[in-house]
Write an enzyme that holds these catalytic residues in place. Sequence first.
Site, PDB file in Angstrom:
ATOM      1  N   GLU A 172       0.813  -1.230   0.000  1.00  0.00           N
ATOM      2  CA  GLU A 172       0.000   0.000   0.000  1.00  0.00           C
ATOM      3  C   GLU A 172       0.838   1.269   0.000  1.00  0.00           C
ATOM      4  O   GLU A 172       0.596   2.182   0.787  1.00  0.00           O
ATOM      5  CB  GLU A 172      -0.971  -0.025   1.196  1.00  0.00           C
ATOM      6  CG  GLU A 172      -1.885  -1.247   1.178  1.00  0.00           C
ATOM      7  CD  GLU A 172      -2.861  -1.318   2.355  1.00  0.00           C
ATOM      8  OE1 GLU A 172      -2.781  -0.479   3.259  1.00  0.00           O
ATOM      9  OE2 GLU A 172      -3.710  -2.232   2.340  1.00  0.00           O
ATOM     10  N   ASN A 213       2.172  -4.766  -3.397  1.00  0.00           N
ATOM     11  CA  ASN A 213       0.837  -5.264  -3.069  1.00  0.00           C
ATOM     12  C   ASN A 213      -0.068  -4.090  -2.700  1.00  0.00           C
ATOM     13  O   ASN A 213       0.348  -3.197  -1.959  1.00  0.00           O
ATOM     14  CB  ASN A 213       0.973  -6.215  -1.864  1.00  0.00           C
ATOM     15  CG  ASN A 213      -0.260  -7.023  -1.576  1.00  0.00           C
ATOM     16  OD1 ASN A 213      -0.803  -7.681  -2.465  1.00  0.00           O
ATOM     17  ND2 ASN A 213      -0.729  -6.993  -0.326  1.00  0.00           N
ATOM     18  N   HIS A 249      -9.880  -6.568  -2.108  1.00  0.00           N
ATOM     19  CA  HIS A 249     -10.897  -6.244  -1.094  1.00  0.00           C
ATOM     20  C   HIS A 249     -11.998  -5.447  -1.792  1.00  0.00           C
ATOM     21  O   HIS A 249     -11.818  -4.268  -2.110  1.00  0.00           O
ATOM     22  CB  HIS A 249     -10.303  -5.388   0.025  1.00  0.00           C
ATOM     23  CG  HIS A 249      -9.291  -6.100   0.860  1.00  0.00           C
ATOM     24  ND1 HIS A 249      -9.615  -7.148   1.686  1.00  0.00           N
ATOM     25  CD2 HIS A 249      -7.959  -5.922   0.996  1.00  0.00           C
ATOM     26  CE1 HIS A 249      -8.518  -7.574   2.310  1.00  0.00           C
ATOM     27  NE2 HIS A 249      -7.501  -6.853   1.903  1.00  0.00           N
ATOM     28  N   GLU A 280      -5.552 -10.983  -1.267  1.00  0.00           N
ATOM     29  CA  GLU A 280      -6.374 -10.760  -0.050  1.00  0.00           C
ATOM     30  C   GLU A 280      -7.857 -10.663  -0.398  1.00  0.00           C
ATOM     31  O   GLU A 280      -8.566  -9.768   0.081  1.00  0.00           O
ATOM     32  CB  GLU A 280      -5.942  -9.459   0.646  1.00  0.00           C
ATOM     33  CG  GLU A 280      -4.463  -9.392   0.959  1.00  0.00           C
ATOM     34  CD  GLU A 280      -4.045  -8.142   1.740  1.00  0.00           C
ATOM     35  OE1 GLU A 280      -4.922  -7.434   2.273  1.00  0.00           O
ATOM     36  OE2 GLU A 280      -2.835  -7.898   1.823  1.00  0.00           O
ATOM     37  N   ASP A 282     -11.617 -10.615  -0.514  1.00  0.00           N
ATOM     38  CA  ASP A 282     -12.873 -10.759   0.235  1.00  0.00           C
ATOM     39  C   ASP A 282     -13.882  -9.782  -0.361  1.00  0.00           C
ATOM     40  O   ASP A 282     -13.515  -8.788  -0.968  1.00  0.00           O
ATOM     41  CB  ASP A 282     -12.705 -10.585   1.757  1.00  0.00           C
ATOM     42  CG  ASP A 282     -12.097  -9.272   2.185  1.00  0.00           C
ATOM     43  OD1 ASP A 282     -12.028  -8.327   1.376  1.00  0.00           O
ATOM     44  OD2 ASP A 282     -11.685  -9.169   3.363  1.00  0.00           O
TER      45      ASP A 282
HETATM   46  C1  XIL Z   1      -5.841  -6.640   8.441  1.00  0.00           C
HETATM   47  C2  XIL Z   1      -6.086  -7.844   9.323  1.00  0.00           C
HETATM   48  O1  XIL Z   1      -6.991  -8.705   8.666  1.00  0.00           O
HETATM   49  C3  XIL Z   1      -6.654  -7.422  10.655  1.00  0.00           C
HETATM   50  O2  XIL Z   1      -6.744  -8.529  11.537  1.00  0.00           O
HETATM   51  C4  XIL Z   1      -5.781  -6.328  11.269  1.00  0.00           C
HETATM   52  O3  XIL Z   1      -6.392  -5.858  12.456  1.00  0.00           O
HETATM   53  C5  XIL Z   1      -5.602  -5.180  10.305  1.00  0.00           C
HETATM   54  O4  XIL Z   1      -5.056  -5.676   9.099  1.00  0.00           O
HETATM   55  N1  XIL Z   1      -4.727  -4.835   3.800  1.00  0.00           N
HETATM   56  C6  XIL Z   1      -3.679  -5.609   4.225  1.00  0.00           C
HETATM   57  C7  XIL Z   1      -3.838  -6.520   5.374  1.00  0.00           C
HETATM   58  O5  XIL Z   1      -2.623  -5.608   3.580  1.00  0.00           O
HETATM   59  O6  XIL Z   1      -2.667  -6.692   6.104  1.00  0.00           O
HETATM   60  C8  XIL Z   1      -4.956  -6.056   6.284  1.00  0.00           C
HETATM   61  O7  XIL Z   1      -5.163  -7.054   7.280  1.00  0.00           O
HETATM   62  C9  XIL Z   1      -6.219  -5.814   5.493  1.00  0.00           C
HETATM   63  C10 XIL Z   1      -6.004  -4.728   4.465  1.00  0.00           C
END
Ligand code: XIL
Length: 365
Positions: A172, A213, A249, A280, A282
């Site tokens: 990020e 990422n 996401h 990641e 979802d």
């Molecule tokens: C999130 C985790 O899922 C949580 O448990 C934590 O509190 C915060 O981070 N982008 C990312 C991940 O790269 O590391 C994040 O994970 C979600 C968003």
Amino acid sequence: MKARRSVLVASLLVVGAALPASAPVAASGGEHRRSPAIDQPLREHGQRVGLRIGTAVDMAAFNNDTEYRNRIAVEFSAVTAENVMKWGELERVQGQPDYTLADQLVASARANRQKVHGHTLLWHNQLPQWLTDGVTSGDIDAAELRALLRKHIFEVAGHFRGKIWHWDVVNEVIDDSGNLRDTIFLRLLGPGYIADAFRWAHQADPHAELYLNDYNLEFPGAKSDAYYALVQQLLAQRVPVDGLGAQGHLGIQFGLPSTLDTYNNLRRFELLGLEISFTEVDIRMILPTDQYRTQAQAQGFSGLLTACLLLERCEMFTFWGFTDKYNWVPGFFTDPPEGDATMLNEDFTPKPAYREMQAILALAA
Ligand code: XIL
């Protein structure tokens, strides 16, 4: 590896429907081909098409919930530490890194023939408090921060040397307007910290593939364009960048990207020479859910998986958790309350999304 880029995937996308478990699939030219049985673990489907299927792992749940742990072994061929490889988790006390939980995950992955996606060497969140406090107070100046970051990357990538498939070297680092994100690293070290991080990671673990990422790379826009320019610049400087991680996401309330937008946007990074992973995935929604939202979620997952299968070098498709029993969304997106972001219910029963994943992977085989 069996050829997996079946054009039939595209037709499933158009039809947008799950197939009954025994349905033969019509191929062009009037012949019929039969897909493998649909109701099989995702990792087995993935293996047939040369794609690792992964999940983020919550290590507290892993250690307390046998069903959760067993499902990870059965269903997935790659794992990512949801939290325990982040700097703030590894080194709560300065100079005393604690690898216990991360090592446990790596050992379990090895026992279950799973690859490990390393997450993450550098992120502006979940940093050690001693580090952020030190920067705020001025005790840690630019030179010190650079030395600490270098030491961190060498130590962590060195600790896991040979055991990590890919590392999210930087996470990020560009904001949604397409500017380098305003972080302590950019402010104190300048934009060169990104190239430095990749070079240090490569020295520490020469065989790990090294990734950028971020989220919102599933569609075109200012942020994706900025990554495209950054990757070109890094490659021109011979910085060892191997891959782009599209986090994936999504929220159904924002509208879902079309598969073609996702494909085209990531394809241009492949053409620069990078491999791609979805790191990641979802798909959340505003609660309460209903059958329409659940169906939209299934479409969202399908679109991303289909884009991955259409790409030439999409290596991994990782879900950010696989059951609503353990999921970060409800704790993070509270106004309005969001959730239901994974493909299994809290009792581990499948939602439509899970069946869609099976069907699409079967069709691609
Ligand atoms: C999130 C985790 O899922 C949580 O448990 C934590 O509190 C915060 O981070 N982008 C990312 C991940 O790269 O590391 C994040 O994970 C979600 C968003």
